[in-house]
Design a protein around this motif. Structure first.
Motif, PDB file in Angstrom:
ATOM      1  N   VAL A  11     -35.790  81.541  11.778  1.00  0.00           N
ATOM      2  CA  VAL A  11     -34.560  80.810  12.036  1.00  0.00           C
ATOM      3  C   VAL A  11     -34.261  80.818  13.530  1.00  0.00           C
ATOM      4  N   VAL A  12     -33.827  79.667  14.017  1.00  0.00           N
ATOM      5  CA  VAL A  12     -33.414  79.531  15.416  1.00  0.00           C
ATOM      6  C   VAL A  12     -31.897  79.370  15.420  1.00  0.00           C
ATOM      7  N   ASN A  13     -31.211  80.266  16.095  1.00  0.00           N
ATOM      8  CA  ASN A  13     -29.765  80.166  16.225  1.00  0.00           C
ATOM      9  C   ASN A  13     -29.440  79.372  17.478  1.00  0.00           C
ATOM     10  N   LEU A  14     -28.560  78.404  17.325  1.00  0.00           N
ATOM     11  CA  LEU A  14     -28.221  77.525  18.432  1.00  0.00           C
ATOM     12  C   LEU A  14     -26.742  77.629  18.780  1.00  0.00           C
ATOM     13  N   ALA A  15     -26.450  77.451  20.041  1.00  0.00           N
ATOM     14  CA  ALA A  15     -25.064  77.343  20.463  1.00  0.00           C
ATOM     15  C   ALA A  15     -24.493  76.051  19.899  1.00  0.00           C
ATOM     16  N   ASP A  16     -23.195  76.018  19.677  1.00  0.00           N
ATOM     17  CA  ASP A  16     -22.551  74.860  19.060  1.00  0.00           C
ATOM     18  C   ASP A  16     -22.797  73.558  19.821  1.00  0.00           C
ATOM     19  N   GLU A  17     -22.919  73.644  21.140  1.00  0.00           N
ATOM     20  CA  GLU A  17     -23.063  72.413  21.934  1.00  0.00           C
ATOM     21  C   GLU A  17     -24.483  71.843  21.933  1.00  0.00           C
TER      22      GLU A  17
END
Length: 126
Positions: A11-17
Motif C-alpha cells: 500500500v502507498v499512503n498519499l497526502a490528501d493533495e
C-alpha cells in the motif's frame, strides 16, 4: 475507499493533495476499490480489496494474552503447593502435581513451540 498498491503489492499512503490516479500511473501502481471501510487499525489492505489482520499482529496479541494468563497462574500454583504442604484440604491434586504445573508454566513462553496457542496451555491439576 480506494487504495493504491505499488508494483511490489504494498500500500502507498498519499497526502490528501496528491491525485491517486496520476500517482498510480507515475509509479506503475494499481488502484483497488476496497470491499468495505477499514474495520480497525489492526487491519491491512490486501490487493484483492479485502482487509486482513496480519499474523504478526495476531501472534503478538495472543502472546500478550498468554503472558498475562501465565503470570496470573504461577502464584496460584505456588500457593496451592504451600497450602497442601501445610495440610489444607479441598485443593485438587497433589503438591507434586502443582509443582509440575508451575514448572510447565515457567516454560510457557515464546521459546515453547506451542506458544501462544491457548489450546495447548499447561493444565492445572483437577
Amino acid at each position: 475507499m480506494r487504495m493504491l498498491f505499488n508494483p511490489d503489492g504494498f500500500v502507498v499512503n498519499l497526502a490528501d493533495e496528491i491525485d491517486i490516479d496520476e500517482y498510480a500511473v507515475f509509479i506503475g501502481g494499481t488502484i483497488v476499490e476496497m470491499v468495505s471501510e477499514r474495520p480497525s487499525d489492526r487491519h491491512q489492505a490486501l490487493i484483492s480489496g479485502e482487509w486482513q489482520i496480519p499474523m504478526d499482529v495476531v501472534n503478538a496479541e495472543n502472546a500478550f494474552t498468554e503472558n498475562e494468563w501465565r503470570d496470573s497462574q504461577m502464584p496460584k500454583a505456588q500457593q496451592n503447593v504451600t497450602a497442601i504442604e501445610y495440610g489444607e484440604e479441598g485443593i485438587p491434586g497433589t503438591a507434586q502435581q502443582w509443582q509440575k504445573y508451575w514448572l510447565a508454566l515457567r516454560k510457557w513462553t515464546a521459546d515453547n513451540p506451542d506458544f501462544p496457542d491457548s489450546t495447548k496451555r499447561p493444565i492445572a491439576p483437577s
